[in-house]
Scaffold this motif. Structure first.
Motif, PDB file in Angstrom:
ATOM      1  N   GLU A 172      -8.919  -3.956 -10.076  1.00 12.88           N
ATOM      2  CA  GLU A 172      -8.365  -2.783  -9.383  1.00 12.88           C
ATOM      3  C   GLU A 172      -9.389  -1.665  -9.470  1.00 12.88           C
ATOM      4  O   GLU A 172      -9.895  -1.361 -10.539  1.00 12.88           O
ATOM      5  CB  GLU A 172      -7.064  -2.336 -10.043  1.00 12.88           C
ATOM      6  CG  GLU A 172      -6.436  -1.142  -9.344  1.00 12.88           C
ATOM      7  CD  GLU A 172      -5.123  -0.724  -9.978  1.00 12.88           C
ATOM      8  OE1 GLU A 172      -4.930   0.478 -10.191  1.00 12.88           O
ATOM      9  OE2 GLU A 172      -4.295  -1.608 -10.268  1.00 12.88           O
ATOM     10  N   GLN A 173      -9.699  -1.080  -8.334  1.00 14.87           N
ATOM     11  CA  GLN A 173     -10.638   0.030  -8.339  1.00 14.87           C
ATOM     12  C   GLN A 173     -10.277   1.036  -7.261  1.00 14.87           C
ATOM     13  O   GLN A 173      -9.583   0.705  -6.304  1.00 14.87           O
ATOM     14  CB  GLN A 173     -12.077  -0.452  -8.170  1.00 14.87           C
ATOM     15  CG  GLN A 173     -12.393  -1.093  -6.838  1.00 14.87           C
ATOM     16  CD  GLN A 173     -13.820  -1.589  -6.792  1.00 14.87           C
ATOM     17  OE1 GLN A 173     -14.273  -2.299  -7.672  1.00 14.87           O
ATOM     18  NE2 GLN A 173     -14.536  -1.217  -5.752  1.00 14.87           N
ATOM     19  N   TRP A 174     -10.749   2.237  -7.460  1.00 11.43           N
ATOM     20  CA  TRP A 174     -10.506   3.335  -6.529  1.00 11.43           C
ATOM     21  C   TRP A 174     -11.847   3.902  -6.108  1.00 11.43           C
ATOM     22  O   TRP A 174     -12.765   4.025  -6.917  1.00 11.43           O
ATOM     23  CB  TRP A 174      -9.626   4.401  -7.196  1.00 11.43           C
ATOM     24  CG  TRP A 174      -8.304   3.815  -7.576  1.00 11.43           C
ATOM     25  CD1 TRP A 174      -7.948   3.316  -8.799  1.00 11.43           C
ATOM     26  CD2 TRP A 174      -7.199   3.582  -6.716  1.00 11.43           C
ATOM     27  NE1 TRP A 174      -6.675   2.809  -8.746  1.00 11.43           N
ATOM     28  CE2 TRP A 174      -6.187   2.961  -7.473  1.00 11.43           C
ATOM     29  CE3 TRP A 174      -6.958   3.838  -5.368  1.00 11.43           C
ATOM     30  CZ2 TRP A 174      -4.967   2.595  -6.941  1.00 11.43           C
ATOM     31  CZ3 TRP A 174      -5.734   3.479  -4.839  1.00 11.43           C
ATOM     32  CH2 TRP A 174      -4.760   2.870  -5.607  1.00 11.43           C
ATOM     33  N   ASP A 175     -11.967   4.248  -4.841  1.00 16.43           N
ATOM     34  CA  ASP A 175     -13.229   4.761  -4.319  1.00 16.43           C
ATOM     35  C   ASP A 175     -13.469   6.214  -4.692  1.00 16.43           C
ATOM     36  O   ASP A 175     -14.605   6.640  -4.854  1.00 16.43           O
ATOM     37  CB  ASP A 175     -13.265   4.641  -2.792  1.00 16.43           C
ATOM     38  CG  ASP A 175     -13.187   3.203  -2.330  1.00 16.43           C
ATOM     39  OD1 ASP A 175     -13.846   2.344  -2.962  1.00 16.43           O
ATOM     40  OD2 ASP A 175     -12.463   2.919  -1.356  1.00 16.43           O
TER      41      ASP A 175
ATOM     42  N   ASN B 135       0.842  -1.187   0.000  1.00 18.41           N
ATOM     43  CA  ASN B 135       0.000   0.000   0.000  1.00 18.41           C
ATOM     44  C   ASN B 135       0.880   1.240   0.000  1.00 18.41           C
ATOM     45  O   ASN B 135       1.987   1.223   0.538  1.00 18.41           O
ATOM     46  CB  ASN B 135      -0.909   0.005   1.222  1.00 18.41           C
ATOM     47  CG  ASN B 135      -1.894  -1.129   1.179  1.00 18.41           C
ATOM     48  OD1 ASN B 135      -1.797  -2.027   0.356  1.00 18.41           O
ATOM     49  ND2 ASN B 135      -2.848  -1.108   2.070  1.00 18.41           N
TER      50      ASN B 135
ATOM     51  N   LYS C 272      -8.391   4.802  -2.040  1.00 23.86           N
ATOM     52  CA  LYS C 272      -9.141   3.603  -1.650  1.00 23.86           C
ATOM     53  C   LYS C 272      -9.314   3.674  -0.127  1.00 23.86           C
ATOM     54  O   LYS C 272      -8.332   3.712   0.616  1.00 23.86           O
ATOM     55  CB  LYS C 272      -8.393   2.337  -2.029  1.00 23.86           C
ATOM     56  CG  LYS C 272      -9.192   1.070  -1.767  1.00 23.86           C
ATOM     57  CD  LYS C 272      -8.466  -0.155  -2.259  1.00 23.86           C
ATOM     58  CE  LYS C 272      -8.348  -0.043  -3.755  1.00 23.86           C
ATOM     59  NZ  LYS C 272      -7.971  -1.275  -4.422  1.00 23.86           N
TER      60      LYS C 272
ATOM     61  N   LEU D   6      -5.684   9.191  -6.331  1.00 25.72           N
ATOM     62  CA  LEU D   6      -6.544   8.019  -6.407  1.00 25.72           C
ATOM     63  C   LEU D   6      -6.634   7.468  -4.990  1.00 25.72           C
ATOM     64  O   LEU D   6      -5.596   7.232  -4.349  1.00 25.72           O
ATOM     65  CB  LEU D   6      -5.969   6.972  -7.354  1.00 25.72           C
ATOM     66  CG  LEU D   6      -5.798   7.403  -8.802  1.00 25.72           C
ATOM     67  CD1 LEU D   6      -5.127   6.292  -9.608  1.00 25.72           C
ATOM     68  CD2 LEU D   6      -7.120   7.794  -9.427  1.00 25.72           C
TER      69      LEU D   6
ATOM     70  N   ASP E 191      -5.262   2.564   0.650  1.00 25.72           N
ATOM     71  CA  ASP E 191      -4.234   2.700  -0.374  1.00 25.72           C
ATOM     72  C   ASP E 191      -4.480   3.999  -1.120  1.00 25.72           C
ATOM     73  O   ASP E 191      -5.594   4.537  -1.108  1.00 25.72           O
ATOM     74  CB  ASP E 191      -4.304   1.508  -1.336  1.00 25.72           C
ATOM     75  CG  ASP E 191      -3.037   1.293  -2.141  1.00 25.72           C
ATOM     76  OD1 ASP E 191      -2.033   1.997  -1.906  1.00 25.72           O
ATOM     77  OD2 ASP E 191      -3.050   0.404  -3.016  1.00 25.72           O
ATOM     78  N   SER E 192      -3.443   4.513  -1.769  1.00 22.98           N
ATOM     79  CA  SER E 192      -3.596   5.736  -2.551  1.00 22.98           C
ATOM     80  C   SER E 192      -2.497   5.830  -3.596  1.00 22.98           C
ATOM     81  O   SER E 192      -1.492   5.113  -3.533  1.00 22.98           O
ATOM     82  CB  SER E 192      -3.550   6.966  -1.634  1.00 22.98           C
ATOM     83  OG  SER E 192      -2.250   7.146  -1.088  1.00 22.98           O
ATOM     84  N   ARG E 193      -2.718   6.718  -4.544  1.00 19.02           N
ATOM     85  CA  ARG E 193      -1.704   7.111  -5.514  1.00 19.02           C
ATOM     86  C   ARG E 193      -1.763   8.622  -5.615  1.00 19.02           C
ATOM     87  O   ARG E 193      -2.852   9.207  -5.582  1.00 19.02           O
ATOM     88  CB  ARG E 193      -1.951   6.502  -6.901  1.00 19.02           C
ATOM     89  CG  ARG E 193      -2.012   4.999  -6.946  1.00 19.02           C
ATOM     90  CD  ARG E 193      -0.652   4.347  -6.670  1.00 19.02           C
ATOM     91  NE  ARG E 193      -0.722   2.907  -6.793  1.00 19.02           N
ATOM     92  CZ  ARG E 193      -1.039   2.073  -5.808  1.00 19.02           C
ATOM     93  NH1 ARG E 193      -1.356   2.562  -4.619  1.00 19.02           N
ATOM     94  NH2 ARG E 193      -1.068   0.776  -5.996  1.00 19.02           N
TER      95      ARG E 193
ATOM     96  N   VAL F 175     -11.561   9.999  -6.550  1.00 20.14           N
ATOM     97  CA  VAL F 175     -10.533  10.669  -7.336  1.00 20.14           C
ATOM     98  C   VAL F 175     -10.596  12.148  -6.994  1.00 20.14           C
ATOM     99  O   VAL F 175     -11.682  12.717  -6.831  1.00 20.14           O
ATOM    100  CB  VAL F 175     -10.783  10.476  -8.846  1.00 20.14           C
ATOM    101  CG1 VAL F 175      -9.790  11.254  -9.680  1.00 20.14           C
ATOM    102  CG2 VAL F 175     -10.767   9.001  -9.207  1.00 20.14           C
TER     103      VAL F 175
END
Length: 140
Positions: A91-94, A3, A32, A30, A129-131, A96
């Motif tokens: 893969e998904q993100w909650d 993560n 999560k 991004l 998690d994040s980006r 943005v």
């Protein structure tokens, strides 16, 4: 699965070198969220009742948005996401978030300010998690 919640000294240094002369930057976030926010390392920030990661992130933004505005930064877009149309399956993100900063220096000053740091723990408690991808304007 590894993560990503914070920059490392190496990525921070490279970010500065790559972007410090480019003027405005836009940060693509991004996000999560954890099902339940984890304040175990941050008892001083823990709400009275258990909350979701999304609710903890909302607390983070409640305190952070005015500080961004004071720094001359602005939120360009905030929205929800799910799975990619084109990208890795599963893969998904909650959420943005796109945030524009006047410069790297303004972003760094903001991110290191005492006012910001006192509430940044809500972000840590919220995220699974994040980006964070810095972007600079260009023509394709």
């Amino acid at each position: 699965m590894k993560n990503y919640l914070h920059a490392t000294p190496e990525t921070g240094k490279q970010f500065y070198l790559d972007f410090h002369k480019k003027g405005e930057i836009v940060m693509l976030n991004l996000l999560k969220f954890k099902v339940t926010a984890d304040y175990s390392a941050l008892p001083a920030l823990r709400p009275a009742e258990t909350i979701t990661g999304a609710a903890a992130y909302a607390l983070y933004m409640k305190h952070t948005a005015p500080l961004l505005e004071q720094a001359g930064s602005r939120i360009l877009f905030s929205g929800t996401g799910k799975e990619y149309l084109i990208g890795p399956e599963g893969e998904q993100w909650d959420a943005v978030l796109l945030v524009a900063h006047v410069s790297v220096e303004v972003f760094m000053k903001f991110a290191q300010s005492e006012d910001y740091l006192q509430y940044a723990g809500h972000r840590t408690a919220a995220l699974e998690d994040s980006r964070l991808l810095p972007l600079s304007p260009s023509r394709i």
